[in-house]
Design an enzyme around this catalytic site. Sequence first.
Site, PDB file in Angstrom:
ATOM      1  CE  LYS A  26     -53.362 -56.942  51.235  1.00  0.00           C
ATOM      2  NZ  LYS A  26     -52.510 -55.998  50.425  1.00  0.00           N
TER       3      LYS A  26
ATOM      4  CB  THR B 253     -48.459 -52.962  56.164  1.00  0.00           C
ATOM      5  OG1 THR B 253     -48.887 -54.312  56.194  1.00  0.00           O
ATOM      6  CG2 THR B 253     -46.988 -52.834  56.445  1.00  0.00           C
TER       7      THR B 253
ATOM      8  CE  LYS C 241     -45.048 -54.017  53.095  1.00  0.00           C
ATOM      9  NZ  LYS C 241     -45.988 -53.751  51.990  1.00  0.00           N
TER      10      LYS C 241
ATOM     11  CG  HIS D 273     -45.186 -58.508  54.795  1.00  0.00           C
ATOM     12  ND1 HIS D 273     -45.996 -57.727  55.566  1.00  0.00           N
ATOM     13  CD2 HIS D 273     -45.490 -58.208  53.501  1.00  0.00           C
ATOM     14  CE1 HIS D 273     -46.758 -56.970  54.775  1.00  0.00           C
ATOM     15  NE2 HIS D 273     -46.453 -57.235  53.530  1.00  0.00           N
TER      16      HIS D 273
ATOM     17  CB  SER E   7     -57.409 -58.600  53.536  1.00  0.00           C
ATOM     18  OG  SER E   7     -56.709 -57.547  52.923  1.00  0.00           O
TER      19      SER E   7
ATOM     20  CG  MET F  89     -54.903 -43.382  53.748  1.00  0.00           C
ATOM     21  SD  MET F  89     -54.220 -44.529  54.934  1.00  0.00           S
ATOM     22  CE  MET F  89     -53.184 -45.567  53.921  1.00  0.00           C
TER      23      MET F  89
ATOM     24  CE  LYS G 126     -67.078 -55.219  51.385  1.00  0.00           C
ATOM     25  NZ  LYS G 126     -67.640 -56.560  51.595  1.00  0.00           N
TER      26      LYS G 126
HETATM   27  S1  PPS Z   1     -49.692 -55.203  52.464  1.00  0.00           S
HETATM   28  O1  PPS Z   1     -49.742 -55.549  51.027  1.00  0.00           O
HETATM   29  O2  PPS Z   1     -49.429 -56.383  53.282  1.00  0.00           O
HETATM   30  O3  PPS Z   1     -48.793 -54.104  52.763  1.00  0.00           O
HETATM   31  O4  PPS Z   1     -51.198 -54.748  52.799  1.00  0.00           O
HETATM   32  P1  PPS Z   1     -51.649 -53.999  54.122  1.00  0.00           P
HETATM   33  O5  PPS Z   1     -51.459 -52.552  53.945  1.00  0.00           O
HETATM   34  O6  PPS Z   1     -51.059 -54.650  55.316  1.00  0.00           O
HETATM   35  O7  PPS Z   1     -53.191 -54.340  54.197  1.00  0.00           O
HETATM   36  C1  PPS Z   1     -54.137 -53.899  53.251  1.00  0.00           C
HETATM   37  C2  PPS Z   1     -55.473 -53.932  53.954  1.00  0.00           C
HETATM   38  O8  PPS Z   1     -55.570 -52.792  54.818  1.00  0.00           O
HETATM   39  C3  PPS Z   1     -56.684 -52.006  54.413  1.00  0.00           C
HETATM   40  N1  PPS Z   1     -56.438 -50.579  54.656  1.00  0.00           N
HETATM   41  C4  PPS Z   1     -57.168 -49.832  55.493  1.00  0.00           C
HETATM   42  N2  PPS Z   1     -58.184 -50.164  56.304  1.00  0.00           N
HETATM   43  C5  PPS Z   1     -58.741 -49.149  57.037  1.00  0.00           C
HETATM   44  N3  PPS Z   1     -58.343 -47.873  56.977  1.00  0.00           N
HETATM   45  C6  PPS Z   1     -57.312 -47.502  56.174  1.00  0.00           C
HETATM   46  N4  PPS Z   1     -56.932 -46.242  56.123  1.00  0.00           N
HETATM   47  C7  PPS Z   1     -56.675 -48.518  55.391  1.00  0.00           C
HETATM   48  N5  PPS Z   1     -55.653 -48.520  54.512  1.00  0.00           N
HETATM   49  C8  PPS Z   1     -55.527 -49.783  54.073  1.00  0.00           C
HETATM   50  C9  PPS Z   1     -56.836 -52.332  52.928  1.00  0.00           C
HETATM   51  O9  PPS Z   1     -58.074 -51.927  52.444  1.00  0.00           O
HETATM   52  C10 PPS Z   1     -56.645 -53.839  52.987  1.00  0.00           C
HETATM   53  O10 PPS Z   1     -57.735 -54.507  53.613  1.00  0.00           O
HETATM   54  P2  PPS Z   1     -59.018 -55.066  52.858  1.00  0.00           P
HETATM   55  O11 PPS Z   1     -59.807 -55.805  53.902  1.00  0.00           O
HETATM   56  O12 PPS Z   1     -58.539 -55.978  51.781  1.00  0.00           O
HETATM   57  O13 PPS Z   1     -59.758 -53.886  52.335  1.00  0.00           O
END
Ligand code: PPS
Length: 297
Positions: free
Chosen positions: A49, A52, A108, A110, A140, A234, A260
Amino acid sequence: MSKNQELKRHCPLVPLKGILVTENIANNYNDVSAFCPDPSDLLIATYPKAGTTWVQEIVDLLLHSGDSETCKRAPTPIRMPFLENTARIGMPSGLDLLKAMEPPRVIKTHLPFHLVPKGFWENKCKVIYVARNAKDNLVSYFYFDQMNLTHPDPGPWEGYIQKFMQGQLPWGSWYDHVKGYWQERERRNILYLFYEDMKENPRREMARIMRYLDLSLSDDVISRIVELTSFKTMKDNPMANYNFITKPIFDQSRSTFMRKGEVGDWMNHFTPEQAAEFDEDSEKKMKHVNIPFRTQL
Ligand code: PPS
């Protein structure tokens, strides 16, 4: 949700060399640790989260000169396999996907630094690490664990904060994770990024990634990639928003994968007392390192 689906959520965590993971990840680890990447492969490593998927999309677009159609060739985890992930309904394992792909591949993980297959370091693969401030990362993860039915039920918020602080969530301690890669970043030539920096100035961070990958793209292409990787774009992109993963794996009626995408959402969740206890604990765990995390912009 039916009783059967609730029962299927029984997925206890088990120890794996100092961290906790789900059973299938633990059982798969010997094969994962023997994985030998090609020197041209790129690893994107994160605590869950931390951003990634966002960085994966940026990297794929950079590698394809901003060609959005090519980057819609398949959903994120098919284009850029999740190394330690095991096979699920309709989804091959990360290792099987990798076997079928020609290098250079974007991979990818973790896994914390100490569990990354040695081949990545022996072959001097490039590695991008993305870190996100602990409180937003926790929020998240809390929502993700509500909808990810392959993870233990997160339970109530208060108890979840304690689990996070004690490293009892899948892939272990956030603190050890961010420190592990931070301490090795120079020796291993790891590009260490922050989610907050990407929110503040995506163009600047994209340029850093571009240089790290030895690419040279025009300002126009970078502008297009900034737009294509905005949270809103996205969220609406079926090849990046994980909508293709449905029950019994993700129940996106509980919370969406693209939830969010903000810095500072923790302020809507932590009480002042919870934040104070969390910060005090965090200070102790992080006292020997100085990682410049920001909790608001
Ligand atoms: S995972 O399951 O670990 O691969 O998830 P990961 O992609 O690392 O994290 C998901 C969070 O990243 C946010 N996210 C983004 N934030 C800003 N801009 C973009 N383009 C974007 N894409 C993914 C996603 O909304 C999750 O965060 P939260 O706070 O829950 O919204």
